[in-house]
Design a protein around this motif. Structure first.
Motif, PDB file in Angstrom:
ATOM      1  N   TYR A 193       0.928  -0.932   0.176  1.00  0.00           N
ATOM      2  CA  TYR A 193       0.224  -0.210   0.063  1.00  0.00           C
ATOM      3  C   TYR A 193       0.524   1.500  -0.057  1.00  0.00           C
ATOM      4  N   ASN A 194       2.046   1.020   0.638  1.00  0.00           N
ATOM      5  CA  ASN A 194       2.750   2.348   0.574  1.00  0.00           C
ATOM      6  C   ASN A 194       3.937   2.054  -0.143  1.00  0.00           C
ATOM      7  N   ARG A 195       4.218   1.458  -1.694  1.00  0.00           N
ATOM      8  CA  ARG A 195       4.571   1.839  -2.817  1.00  0.00           C
ATOM      9  C   ARG A 195       4.377   0.801  -4.028  1.00  0.00           C
ATOM     10  N   LEU A 196       3.430   1.700  -3.848  1.00  0.00           N
ATOM     11  CA  LEU A 196       2.396   1.633  -5.030  1.00  0.00           C
ATOM     12  C   LEU A 196       3.574   1.941  -6.415  1.00  0.00           C
ATOM     13  N   ARG A 197       3.090   1.601  -7.735  1.00  0.00           N
ATOM     14  CA  ARG A 197       3.455   1.579  -8.964  1.00  0.00           C
ATOM     15  C   ARG A 197       2.402   2.308  -9.959  1.00  0.00           C
ATOM     16  N   ALA A 198       2.281   3.214 -10.936  1.00  0.00           N
ATOM     17  CA  ALA A 198       1.825   3.863 -12.004  1.00  0.00           C
ATOM     18  C   ALA A 198       1.242   2.980 -12.813  1.00  0.00           C
ATOM     19  N   HIS A 199       2.552   1.944 -13.100  1.00  0.00           N
ATOM     20  CA  HIS A 199       2.202   1.664 -14.548  1.00  0.00           C
ATOM     21  C   HIS A 199       1.644  -0.012 -13.944  1.00  0.00           C
ATOM     22  N   ASP A 200       1.973  -0.575 -13.377  1.00  0.00           N
ATOM     23  CA  ASP A 200       1.252  -2.022 -12.989  1.00  0.00           C
ATOM     24  C   ASP A 200       0.124  -1.608 -12.276  1.00  0.00           C
ATOM     25  N   LEU A 201      -0.305  -0.479 -11.607  1.00  0.00           N
ATOM     26  CA  LEU A 201      -2.216  -0.005 -10.940  1.00  0.00           C
ATOM     27  C   LEU A 201      -2.845   0.623 -12.222  1.00  0.00           C
ATOM     28  N   PHE A 202      -1.765   1.280 -12.796  1.00  0.00           N
ATOM     29  CA  PHE A 202      -3.121   1.981 -14.516  1.00  0.00           C
ATOM     30  C   PHE A 202      -3.166   0.684 -15.079  1.00  0.00           C
ATOM     31  N   TYR A 203      -2.355  -0.662 -15.569  1.00  0.00           N
ATOM     32  CA  TYR A 203      -2.642  -1.358 -16.503  1.00  0.00           C
ATOM     33  C   TYR A 203      -3.661  -2.779 -16.060  1.00  0.00           C
ATOM     34  N   GLY A 204      -3.661  -2.848 -14.856  1.00  0.00           N
ATOM     35  CA  GLY A 204      -4.520  -3.563 -14.119  1.00  0.00           C
ATOM     36  C   GLY A 204      -6.013  -3.702 -14.717  1.00  0.00           C
ATOM     37  N   ARG A 205      -5.983  -5.138 -15.298  1.00  0.00           N
ATOM     38  CA  ARG A 205      -7.317  -5.347 -15.334  1.00  0.00           C
ATOM     39  C   ARG A 205      -8.695  -5.496 -14.445  1.00  0.00           C
ATOM     40  N   LYS A 206      -8.041  -6.084 -13.482  1.00  0.00           N
ATOM     41  CA  LYS A 206      -8.583  -6.346 -12.043  1.00  0.00           C
ATOM     42  C   LYS A 206      -7.764  -5.741 -10.981  1.00  0.00           C
ATOM     43  N   VAL A 207      -7.888  -4.828 -10.259  1.00  0.00           N
ATOM     44  CA  VAL A 207      -7.107  -4.534  -8.700  1.00  0.00           C
ATOM     45  C   VAL A 207      -8.098  -5.131  -7.410  1.00  0.00           C
ATOM     46  N   ILE A 208      -7.320  -5.626  -6.426  1.00  0.00           N
ATOM     47  CA  ILE A 208      -7.791  -6.575  -5.807  1.00  0.00           C
ATOM     48  C   ILE A 208      -7.286  -6.127  -4.176  1.00  0.00           C
ATOM     49  N   LEU A 209      -8.360  -4.982  -3.652  1.00  0.00           N
ATOM     50  CA  LEU A 209      -7.237  -4.191  -2.163  1.00  0.00           C
ATOM     51  C   LEU A 209      -7.917  -5.157  -1.395  1.00  0.00           C
TER      52      LEU A 209
END
Length: 213
Positions: A177-193
């Motif tokens: 949660y404190n080390r997010l990456r914009a590339h992975d997060l943006f292109y993720g088709r599913k984000v499981i939180l």
């Protein structure tokens, strides 16, 4: 913003209120682009190297006299216009990395989280781990939420066992949660939180915003 919380079996458990300052912001496409471009630039190795005429191995002697032959004048065999000669304006080792303002990076992360939440790609599930560290146990859980899609799991801490279980899944990436990456997060088709990670995200960004003021 209200989101449903699911169990690892895919059953609805309860609802959770996500912080609108993190998950309900207007999407700033410009700052997302800058953050992703910055991450990709920082990952470039920059080791490409070519030799110019001063570095090519060969004689410095003039191959034939300047005048009287009817041929074009030649300085030496290492001239860039000769086969085997030096390279003109070729690449040299360089550092492509640069930094962007912290405020811009924070805004980019919050914009991507808001985008994923508003497009219903973000799913909140109860906290879980994979104590066995086996891939098949993790796949059994993920199949309830995503199948053959690029998936990002946002963790509440650095869980070594769940990361070990996901090593053999090519379309899966883990983010703390404190080390997010914009590339992975943006292109993720599913984000499981994970549920606790959702709460920590709100605290993390609210604290950073106060420190920035």
């Amino acid at each position: 913003m209200e989101k449903k919380v699911y169990s690892v079996d895919g059953k609805e458990l309860r609802t959770i209120t996500l912080d609108d300052n993190v998950f309900g912001l207007p999407v700033n496409e410009d700052v997302i682009y800058y953050a992703i471009t910055n991450e990709l630039a920082n990952k470039r190795v920059g080791t490409a190297c070519t030799k110019d005429r001063s570095e090519v191995h060969g004689s410095n002697a003039k191959p034939y006299k300047q005048k009287g032959t009817g041929r074009a004048r030649r300085g030496d065999k290492k001239s860039p216009i000769n086969v085997g000669g030096g390279t003109i304006f070729g690449p040299k080792p360089r550092d492509f990395s640069y930094s962007i303002p912290k405020k811009a990076k924070r805004l980019a992360m919050k914009s991507i989280l808001s985008l994923q939440a508003q497009s219903d790609r973000l799913t909140v599930i109860e906290d879980f781990t994979v104590e066995s560290g086996k891939t098949k146990d993790l796949v059994k859980i993920l199949n309830n939420f995503a199948k053959d899609e690029r998936t990002v799991v946002i963790l509440k801490d650095d869980d070594a066992m769940i990361k070990r279980a996901g090593k053999n899944i090519p379309a899966l990436s883990f983010l703390s949660y404190n080390r997010l990456r914009a590339h992975d997060l943006f292109y993720g088709r599913k984000v499981i939180l994970l549920e606790t990670a959702a709460q920590k995200l709100s605290q993390f960004y609210s604290t950073e915003d106060k420190e920035a003021k």
